[in-house]
Enzyme design. Structure first.
Site, PDB file in Angstrom:
ATOM      1  N   ASP A 168       0.829  -1.204   0.000  1.00  0.00           N
ATOM      2  CA  ASP A 168       0.000   0.000   0.000  1.00  0.00           C
ATOM      3  C   ASP A 168       0.866   1.257   0.000  1.00  0.00           C
ATOM      4  OD1 ASP A 168      -2.633   1.377   0.450  1.00  0.00           O
ATOM      5  OD2 ASP A 168      -1.637   1.959   2.323  1.00  0.00           O
ATOM      6  N   GLU A 200       1.145  -0.500  -5.136  1.00  0.00           N
ATOM      7  CA  GLU A 200       0.177   0.563  -5.392  1.00  0.00           C
ATOM      8  C   GLU A 200       0.993   1.851  -5.473  1.00  0.00           C
ATOM      9  OE1 GLU A 200      -3.447   3.193  -3.554  1.00  0.00           O
ATOM     10  OE2 GLU A 200      -1.833   2.383  -2.339  1.00  0.00           O
TER      11      GLU A 200
END
Length: 742
Positions: A420, A473
């Site tokens: 993330d 990401e």
């Protein structure tokens, strides 16, 4: 791991006794005072701190016979007994409380446990020592059972283990400092699995900190409770050997990867039981067959590393080594993963090494200093999220995180990690104004420590878990995110294509009459589509915080909204790149996602919603079964434009190619509500082109306009090819056709 008795505890002369219990436990080496000490030849003094005890006696090793009473030397609870013995005595403690009697082994009768080499490994990136040595591990020392507690807190003045086994009293079990590694250790006999514990820490300035959860706890209490839980070594017997063997042989770049992104807490609830969560084992029975039926290859879980606040969706974790107790035990989670593998589905975990919350029981200010985070808020504090940023340049912190990635892949057999907020890690000026950040040593905005950490993490992940994947990401144009580290890349296997997502969602949300002015939003992504190994994401972030559901983004009346969504899904599944869809999108959830409630499953009684679900199933089957749609997802030679510039008709068409010469698919999208009859597109070979998918089919809720199942190529040149198809392209629809040589 060394297991020694005695050692440095024995002395040959009486040392000066401390004046208070606080002096003893604050020394950093309580073993120098507590436990057995030879004060004269053949005379041993046994010292123990047991506050609030009415009396303490020394028993023989079997706990049957009283050897000597112990005198209370200090009112806070220092008890001292004397034994005559030619060698170090083996004894137990009999503790008389007001309402009971306990017979205990003395924790301070044991020597050191971690060897020098093990202390060094704890700060060696790639080593598994963080989770095999730190934390709490059950030991059996010749029939004496208990847990060895180890924690890294190099700047603390004192660390004690507290829990329900000692009435949360920090005076009972102060730990020994191991100066070689900044680690504190203590073996506590007689404690058992399932008991709750934390660490009580006196900071560098002498201040008592909030009780800290174990950074390497393997289980934790159900929030809002915050204690760590003692856990036996798992007895779970994995039976997914065949899956793991096959995984190691799979070339993931060439394999079909279609990911169902899922938040376990809101996929479904049990309304009749207080709207409770489904457990891991219930999800294994309900979620996995559902995903299998829809043809997805993987489930990506929003973070399930233990987190305190439901509203963070798991993206502000506290215990990185513990599966959240919201849905069951660690073994329950392992059973969920195994069930997925038995169904042919991989499990990917959203993993959060970018930041951590400031909850007082967590990592922040852990030993009275900024141990895990940067001290300077310009480096160590996320203004957007109110969280702390890891200090990646501190070797122990980087090792802690790299080991965590390895832990999930090895211990829980996970098939991938989606990392993330990578952009926030890479840039020192991420979401900061001038003057709010500190340049690196070269004057740039790159976070050199984070770059080194990510490269090392990826190297370790791929070496320790063959066949697993890592996914970034990353929302910027950072070069080489999914390139190997030996070429200067970050080493990820794949990268989310955030630009494709934003461009195409912006396009599809426009009224069809205006789409001709935004045609470049459809085509721009192909300019860089093969610069990385991309995943096309329609993620949770796009259906929350007022953005509305995917269906609500679509323009027009009800029929057009569903048709637009179906056409968009067909376009996505035919586009180069692996696929990701957030739960609910597969049946056109009406409302935007709410983490406090389950999905609106009742919508499946509506033919339009059921039709979208049927389409997703057929798209996945086509994607997985047609090599041209996945074998060269990440290669430019697997793609060729046919029609890229027909902005007036909002039509777009391309070829997809597989490894074999005859592995050809044609993808055509019409993003207007006007059927295009007699629309000619060139094709590379003569033969029959079957309609593998027509998103306007009546089974999906469409108008059933199409080409009667397929069309034969004509020897009419078009678009640079010697043959062509004269197509009927349905309104607001995508066609996927596959080539059959005559």
């Amino acid at each position: 791991m060394a297991q020694r008795r005695g050692g440095t505890q024995s002395v040959t002369e009486r040392s000066t006794e401390p004046q208070t219990v606080a002096d003893i436990i604050a020394s950093g080496d309580p073993f120098s005072v507590l436990g057995p000490h030879e004060v004269a030849q053949g005379t041993w003094e046994i010292r123990a701190i047991i506050p609030d005890a009415d009396g303490v006696s020394l028993l023989d090793r079997d706990g049957h016979s009283i050897l000597a009473p112990m005198e209370k030397r200090l009112p806070e609870g220092l008890f001292v007994g004397v034994l005559s013995a030619s060698e170090r005595p083996d004894y137990r403690l009999r503790v008389q409380w007001q309402d009971r009697v306990e017979i205990q082994h003395d924790p301070y009768s044991f020597g050191t446990f971690l060897s020098y080499d093990e202390l060094i490994q704890i700060r060696t990136p790639g080593s598994d020592a963080v989770y095999t040595k730190l934390g709490a591990h059950r030991l059996d020392l010749g029939g004496i059972q208990g847990f060895l507690f180890c924690v890294w807190a190099p700047n603390a003045r004192r660390v004690s283990v507290v829990g329900e086994f000692n009435n949360w009293d920090g005076r009972r079990h102060p730990m020994r400092r191991r100066h070689e590694g900044g680690v504190w250790e203590l073996f506590i006999p007689d404690v058992t699995a399932g008991q709750h514990y934390k660490f009580e820490i006196i900071g560098l300035q002498g201040n008592l900190l909030a009780l800290k959860a174990d950074p390497v706890a393997f289980a934790a209490e159900h929030p809002p409770a915050t204690a760590s839980i003692l856990r036996e070594k798992s007895a779970f017997e994995w039976r997914d050997g065949e899956w793991m063997k096959i995984r190691t042989r799979r070339n993931q770049r060439k394999a079909p990867i279609s990911i169902y992104e899922c938040h376990l807490g809101s996929w479904a609830r049990v309304p009749e039981e207080g709207n409770r969560y489904l457990t891991y084992r219930e999800l294994a029975v309900r979620l996995i067959p559902y995903v299998q039926d829809l043809g997805f290859t993987h489930i990506e879980l929003l973070p399930i590393t233990e987190y305190p606040f439901d509203g963070s969706w798991g993206y502000q974790p506290i215990s990185l080594y513990a599966p959240t107790s919201r849905f069951g035990t660690p073994d329950d989670f392992a059973a969920f993963v195994e069930a997925a593998h038995a169904a042919g589905i991989g499990i990917i975990l959203d993993w959060v090494p970018a930041h951590f919350p400031n909850d007082p029981h967590g990592l922040s200010y852990f030993d009275g200093t900024h141990l895990y985070e940067h001290a300077d808020p310009r480096l160590g504090f996320h203004q957007d999220w109110g969280t702390y940023i890891y200090n990646y340049e501190r070797q122990e912190v980087a090792t802690f995180l790299v080991a965590n990635a390895r832990f999930w892949l090895e211990h829980y057999h996970l098939d991938g990690l989606r990392v993330d907020a990578v952009a926030s890690m890479l840039y020192l000026d991420y979401s900061r104004k001038p003057g709010e950040w500190i340049p690196n040593r070269y004057g740039g905005n790159e976070n050199l420590g984070a770059i080194d950490f990510l490269r090392r993490m990826n190297e370790v992940a791929y070496a320790s878990a063959p066949g697993a994947i890592t996914i970034a990401e990353e929302s910027t144009a950072w070069p080489g995110v999914s390139h190997p580290t030996y070429t200067g890349g970050l080493g990820f296997g794949f990268k989310w294509n955030m630009g494709w997502m934003h461009d195409t969602l912006r396009y599809i949300s426009k009224d069809p009459v205006f789409r001709r002015y935004h045609h470049h939003d459809l085509t721009f992504g192909l300019l860089y589509a093969f610069s990385e190994n991309f995943i096309l994401p329609l993620s949770h972030d796009e259906v929350v915080h007022g953005k509305g559901s995917l269906l609500r983004k679509m323009p027009g009346d009800r029929w057009q909204r569903f048709a637009n969504l179906r056409a968009y899904f067909g376009f996505m599944w035919g586009h180069p790149g692996k696929k990701l869809l957030f739960m609910g999108g597969e049946f056109a959830q009406e409302q935007e996602w709410n983490h406090d409630n389950g999905l609106d499953w009742h919508l499946l009684s509506d033919p339009d919603h059921k039709g979208v679900q049927t389409l997703i199933r057929d798209l996945n089957r086509a994607y997985c079964s047609i090599p041209a749609l996945h074998e060269r997802d990440c290669e430019s030679r697997g793609f060729e434009w046919i029609v890229s510039d027909d902005r007036d008709n909002s039509v777009i068409a391309w070829l997809r190619r597989g490894n074999d010469e005859d592995s050809i698919a044609v993808v055509v999208s019409n993003f207007t509500p006007v059927p295009r009859v007699g629309y000619r597109i060139g094709v590379p070979a003569p033969g029959f082109y079957s309609e593998a998918v027509n998103t306007d089919a009546s089974i999906y809720g469409g108008s059933n306009v199409g080409n009667l199942g397929g069309i034969l190529a004509e020897a009419t040149p078009s678009h640079g090819f010697a043959h062509s198809l004269c197509l009927t392209i349905p309104p607001l629809a995508t066609l996927i056709l596959t080539f059959e040589r005559p």
